[in-house]
Design a protein around this motif. Structure first.
Motif, short mmCIF file in Angstrom:
data_model
loop_
_atom_site.label_atom_id
_atom_site.label_comp_id
_atom_site.label_asym_id
_atom_site.label_seq_id
_atom_site.Cartn_x
_atom_site.Cartn_y
_atom_site.Cartn_z
N GLY A 145 -11.53 5.81 9.71
CA GLY A 145 -10.48 4.88 9.38
C GLY A 145 -10.12 4.04 10.60
N HIS A 166 0.88 4.23 -2.68
CA HIS A 166 0.49 5.56 -2.19
C HIS A 166 1.60 6.06 -1.26
N ASN A 187 -1.04 12.87 6.06
CA ASN A 187 -1.85 12.45 4.91
C ASN A 187 -2.78 11.28 5.22
N PHE A 222 0.84 -1.20 0.00
CA PHE A 222 0.00 0.00 0.00
C PHE A 222 0.87 1.25 0.00
N PRO A 271 -5.61 -2.66 2.18
CA PRO A 271 -4.85 -1.70 3.01
C PRO A 271 -5.23 -1.84 4.47
N ASP A 300 -11.09 6.62 4.29
CA ASP A 300 -12.17 5.83 3.70
C ASP A 300 -11.70 4.45 3.30
N GLN A 301 -10.48 4.36 2.76
CA GLN A 301 -9.96 3.06 2.34
C GLN A 301 -9.59 2.18 3.53
N LEU A 302 -9.37 2.80 4.69
CA LEU A 302 -8.96 2.08 5.89
C LEU A 302 -10.12 1.85 6.85
N LYS A 340 -6.53 11.38 4.30
CA LYS A 340 -6.79 11.23 2.87
C LYS A 340 -7.19 9.78 2.55
N TYR A 341 -6.70 8.85 3.37
CA TYR A 341 -6.94 7.42 3.11
C TYR A 341 -7.89 6.80 4.13
N VAL A 386 1.19 8.14 2.10
CA VAL A 386 0.51 7.60 3.29
C VAL A 386 1.48 7.41 4.44
#
Length: 327
Positions: free
Chosen positions: A171, A146, A154, A142, A219, A160-162, A157-158, A149
């Motif tokens: 997250g 990215h 930052n 990951f 991720p 939602d993915q986490l 920023k991630y 990260v």
């Protein structure tokens, strides 16, 4: 994993600080025993070639004790008892002579002052040779996809993915046992991150979850620590938190900095250190690298070898390393 403390920081291993009434399990010998009420039958036995070692629940500590016990028994002719004790109670047991040695301590200034400096019932046994460090990690796959990260600024920023089903729309930052003492909830709050600390329940459960995420190439953000054999199976990259400065974590609710790097230490009961003969001298000399510890830890955790068998294999392969310890 470290215990929270105040004052000068030398490290904090995150394990449960159990109360004095906690029952401690004897791992060898006659079975379970409440070490708050009785000593190991082998601890500080007058005139007998016996040694009692405290062992913590994480696999690196188990690797230390397995190899030390094997060499004490097979090279020096001692009878060895191992007792599972969490970190703060282990200091009490060591001071009272209920165990003879702790082989991996992550830094407890309050206990050091009480028992080493003031009471002098505990004696430093020297560096283990391994430096410990806690941090936040993402899988390397990951981080490569990215790169930004790896800077805490930052992370949102991630988020939602986490996110997971347990992270309440935020997250997820995965920790281990809910009984661990960590800075993570304070860090999330004080750094203003859109994350929820979610406890896996135990180190073993955390490892299982990390490996499942990796298998699915998903991720994740997790609290983790070095040295730890899992890095050999799931490569992870550390997220840079605000730089650690001496005393930046003195007030638990206000922590907003990274965890320190901590040279891990050994400690001996003072009476044992002075009268423990070859066993005490051996434990003071016991000193190995992260790679050597991980070699044994992998055999225990990954190959599921019994402690003695893992130690035997390592001893057979590494005579030049351990031979000076037994001279």
């Amino acid at each position: 994993m470290r215990i929270r403390h105040h004052g000068p920081v030398r490290g904090r291993r995150v394990v449960a600080a159990l109360t004095a009434g906690t029952a401690l399990a004897v791992l060898t010998g006659c079975g379970a025993a409440d070490m708050t009420r009785q000593s190991s039958p082998y601890a500080a036995a007058q005139g007998a070639k016996t040694v009692t070692l405290s062992v913590q629940s994480w696999v690196g500590a188990q690797a230390n004790t397995a190899v030390a016990a094997y060499l004490l028994e097979h090279e020096l002719g001692y009878r060895v008892d191992t007792v599972q004790v969490d970190e703060v109670p282990a200091w009490d047991a060591l001071s009272q002579g209920r165990v003879d040695a702790i082989l991996e301590d992550w830094g407890h200034p309050e206990q050091e002052k009480r028992y080493v400096q003031d009471k002098r019932t505990i004696t430093p046994g020297g560096d283990l040779g391994v430096t410990g460090h806690i941090g936040w990690f993402v899988p390397t796959y990951f981080a490569e996809a990215h790169p930004d990260v790896t800077d805490w600024k930052n992370l949102d920023k991630y988020a939602d993915q986490l996110r997971t089903a347990e992270s309440r729309g935020k997250g997820q930052l995965m920790d281990g046992s809910p009984s661990y003492v960590t800075n993570d909830k304070a860090l999330v709050k004080n750094l203003g991150l859109d994350f929820e600390v979610v406890f896996a329940g135990s180190e073993a459960a955390q490892i299982t979850q990390i490996r499942q995420f990796a298998k699915e190439h998903k991720p994740f953000l997790t609290y983790w620590y070095k040295p730890q054999w899992l890095f050999e199976r799931v490569p992870m990259t550390e997220v840079r938190l605000p730089e650690y400065q001496e005393g930046c974590d003195a007030e638990p609710a206000e922590v907003a900095c990274a965890y320190p790097h901590t040279p891990l230490q050994k400690y001996l009961n003072t009476r044992f250190a002075e009268a423990g003969g070859k066993a005490a001298a051996f434990l003071k000399k016991f000193h190995w690298s992260v790679e050597e510890q991980n070699e044994v830890a992998l055999m225990i955790a990954e190959e599921k070898l019994p402690l003695q068998e893992a130690a035997k294999k390592w001893v057979e392969r590494n005579e030049p390393v351990w031979k000076p310890w037994v001279r």
